[in-house]
Design a protein around this motif. Sequence first.
Motif, PDB file in Angstrom:
ATOM      1  N   GLN B 252      42.228  13.475 -13.633  1.00  0.00           N
ATOM      2  CA  GLN B 252      41.406  14.230 -12.672  1.00  0.00           C
ATOM      3  C   GLN B 252      41.444  15.724 -12.967  1.00  0.00           C
ATOM      4  O   GLN B 252      40.423  16.412 -12.884  1.00  0.00           O
ATOM      5  CB  GLN B 252      41.898  13.977 -11.235  1.00  0.00           C
ATOM      6  N   PHE B 253      42.629  16.241 -13.294  1.00  0.00           N
ATOM      7  CA  PHE B 253      42.736  17.677 -13.581  1.00  0.00           C
ATOM      8  C   PHE B 253      41.869  18.045 -14.777  1.00  0.00           C
ATOM      9  O   PHE B 253      41.107  19.026 -14.738  1.00  0.00           O
ATOM     10  CB  PHE B 253      44.204  18.062 -13.856  1.00  0.00           C
ATOM     11  N   TRP B 254      41.960  17.233 -15.830  1.00  0.00           N
ATOM     12  CA  TRP B 254      41.236  17.590 -17.054  1.00  0.00           C
ATOM     13  C   TRP B 254      39.740  17.351 -16.907  1.00  0.00           C
ATOM     14  O   TRP B 254      38.922  18.057 -17.515  1.00  0.00           O
ATOM     15  CB  TRP B 254      41.832  16.849 -18.253  1.00  0.00           C
ATOM     16  N   LEU B 255      39.373  16.365 -16.091  1.00  0.00           N
ATOM     17  CA  LEU B 255      37.937  16.168 -15.823  1.00  0.00           C
ATOM     18  C   LEU B 255      37.392  17.388 -15.065  1.00  0.00           C
ATOM     19  O   LEU B 255      36.301  17.894 -15.370  1.00  0.00           O
ATOM     20  CB  LEU B 255      37.720  14.889 -15.003  1.00  0.00           C
ATOM     21  N   CYS B 262      32.177  23.664 -18.298  1.00  0.00           N
ATOM     22  CA  CYS B 262      30.743  23.483 -18.575  1.00  0.00           C
ATOM     23  C   CYS B 262      29.896  24.340 -17.629  1.00  0.00           C
ATOM     24  O   CYS B 262      28.936  24.995 -18.052  1.00  0.00           O
ATOM     25  CB  CYS B 262      30.361  22.008 -18.438  1.00  0.00           C
ATOM     26  N   ASN B 263      30.262  24.336 -16.357  1.00  0.00           N
ATOM     27  CA  ASN B 263      29.492  25.099 -15.378  1.00  0.00           C
ATOM     28  C   ASN B 263      29.555  26.600 -15.660  1.00  0.00           C
ATOM     29  O   ASN B 263      28.545  27.304 -15.608  1.00  0.00           O
ATOM     30  CB  ASN B 263      30.024  24.796 -13.968  1.00  0.00           C
ATOM     31  N   VAL B 438      28.802  14.165 -16.040  1.00  0.00           N
ATOM     32  CA  VAL B 438      29.485  12.881 -16.271  1.00  0.00           C
ATOM     33  C   VAL B 438      30.976  13.010 -15.920  1.00  0.00           C
ATOM     34  O   VAL B 438      31.554  12.126 -15.281  1.00  0.00           O
ATOM     35  CB  VAL B 438      29.302  12.422 -17.743  1.00  0.00           C
ATOM     36  N   ALA B 439      31.578  14.133 -16.335  1.00  0.00           N
ATOM     37  CA  ALA B 439      32.997  14.343 -16.032  1.00  0.00           C
ATOM     38  C   ALA B 439      33.231  14.326 -14.524  1.00  0.00           C
ATOM     39  O   ALA B 439      34.200  13.723 -14.036  1.00  0.00           O
ATOM     40  CB  ALA B 439      33.466  15.673 -16.630  1.00  0.00           C
ATOM     41  N   ASN B 440      32.340  14.955 -13.783  1.00  0.00           N
ATOM     42  CA  ASN B 440      32.474  14.975 -12.323  1.00  0.00           C
ATOM     43  C   ASN B 440      32.337  13.563 -11.742  1.00  0.00           C
ATOM     44  O   ASN B 440      33.066  13.176 -10.837  1.00  0.00           O
ATOM     45  CB  ASN B 440      31.422  15.909 -11.724  1.00  0.00           C
TER      46      ASN B 440
END
Lengths: 43, 470
Positions: B252-255, B262-263, B438-440
Amino acid sequence: MTEQQHTSHTPAGLIAFAWTLVGLPLAYGLYQTISTASKLFTG
Amino acid sequence: MAVPSFLARERIIARPGFNRWLIPPAALAVHLCIGQAYATSVYKTALVADFDSSLTAIGIVFSIAIVMLGLSAALFGTWVDRNGPRAAMFVSACFWSVGFLVGAAGIATDQLWLLYLGYGVIGGIGLGIGYISPVSTLIKWFPDRPGLATGMAIMGFGGGALIATPLSRQLMGWYDPAYDGTAATVASGDAVAKLFVTLGLVYLAFMLFGAFIVRVPAEGWRPAGFDPSTIKAKALVTTKSVSAANAIRTPQFWLLWVVLFCNVTAGIGILEQASPMIQDFFRESGTSTVAVTAAAGFVGLLSLFNMGGRFAWSTTSDFIGRKPIYMVYLGVGLVLYVLLATVGSSATWLFVLLAALIISFYGGGFATAPAYLRDLFGTYQVGAIHGRLLTAWAAAGVAGPLIVNRVLDARGEPGSLVAGDYRPALFIMVGLLAVGFVANLLIKPVAARFHEPKADAIFTDTTPETSAAR
């Protein structure tokens, strides 16, 4: 811990002063920036 | 590392009846000062002339400061959580102020390395500690509205640049009467050195005021009428505690790191290039239809949306949830980027609207991150976890400008570029936002094996026993 048991009252004047202290410079910055941004539409 | 007793967390535990609305101005007093970091362009030309150097050499000062921000937030996050906001604000004020004073000495004696050391390294440490100093405290004071609380503080960081830019121009005008604040004149090095001394002293006083009035809630405190079960019922919101050491072992941390990276990279791509970009987008037969003054207005407008987005979107996240709001930042942001690349040059108003919304999402992404961390990892070491997450900002600060500048360098000379030259860079940003989206989506609740063994309600300030390393 006993000190924590005493109820305190945060003076409204202190809260108003603190908000004014941070609000005034922010208002100054907003005004200046809006003046600059308005040039996008005026020239 | 122990701190003097007047700075200790135990000395600032609020008594019953304390009004929590004194905490946001304390946080703002710090963030409005350190937000000056985004106003360095106002004296950049003066420093280039004074040191007889290049824009790149002077620009390194800002880069060092941002890298030091990320590193110091990551390294000192646990110290900040352990010693509380007053100690952190005090230390931040000292570093930020001394950074300016050492930087001023460097300008006055014509030694660029002193400017790097002062503003870049010392000031950068002040930036990092200051940025995270009020975050966990605000979350604990506002368990019912963490997005609103952190949005207010981090909005201050955006507001700091709005204040410092015109203020610096006016001060340099006072110190150097030949400087009139326009691009036609350049302030002397002496004026910039005096500006640094002034800012260093004013910021010191302001930040110490914040450190003086800040308080932490007593153990078990919760706002009147607040029902914790309403928070517990929400998906992705934990009532458990995860230490900073364990948090960085979770996917979760790395996602979330990828999401923020990215943002921020996508947003910086526009922010860094804002002024020439709007002129290039509306260039016909070699001449832009957008005047330099109008381009400066565009930069100002983006600053407003950057600041406003931090408050508005972060507050909205309290109602719709953290994961959905990041779907908006990244998903809608992606669509806006595609529109900017394809139809952005058809009308000035459309270009401005699209860019302003994108930048509001950029700001929102910053301000919502601490509340997202609170939801996932609890309040136990949220400041330290936030500090580690900010390394994504430092990385994006390098990647964003690099992507845009590389693409534009390959397309032609500055002053001759047109809208089409920006398309490759904009579509790279679209790809990055898709990765972030996608990560989110992949973020799920943190597995129980990462929780601290001693149950810790998210609304208390207790320190759980240390869990075994996992």
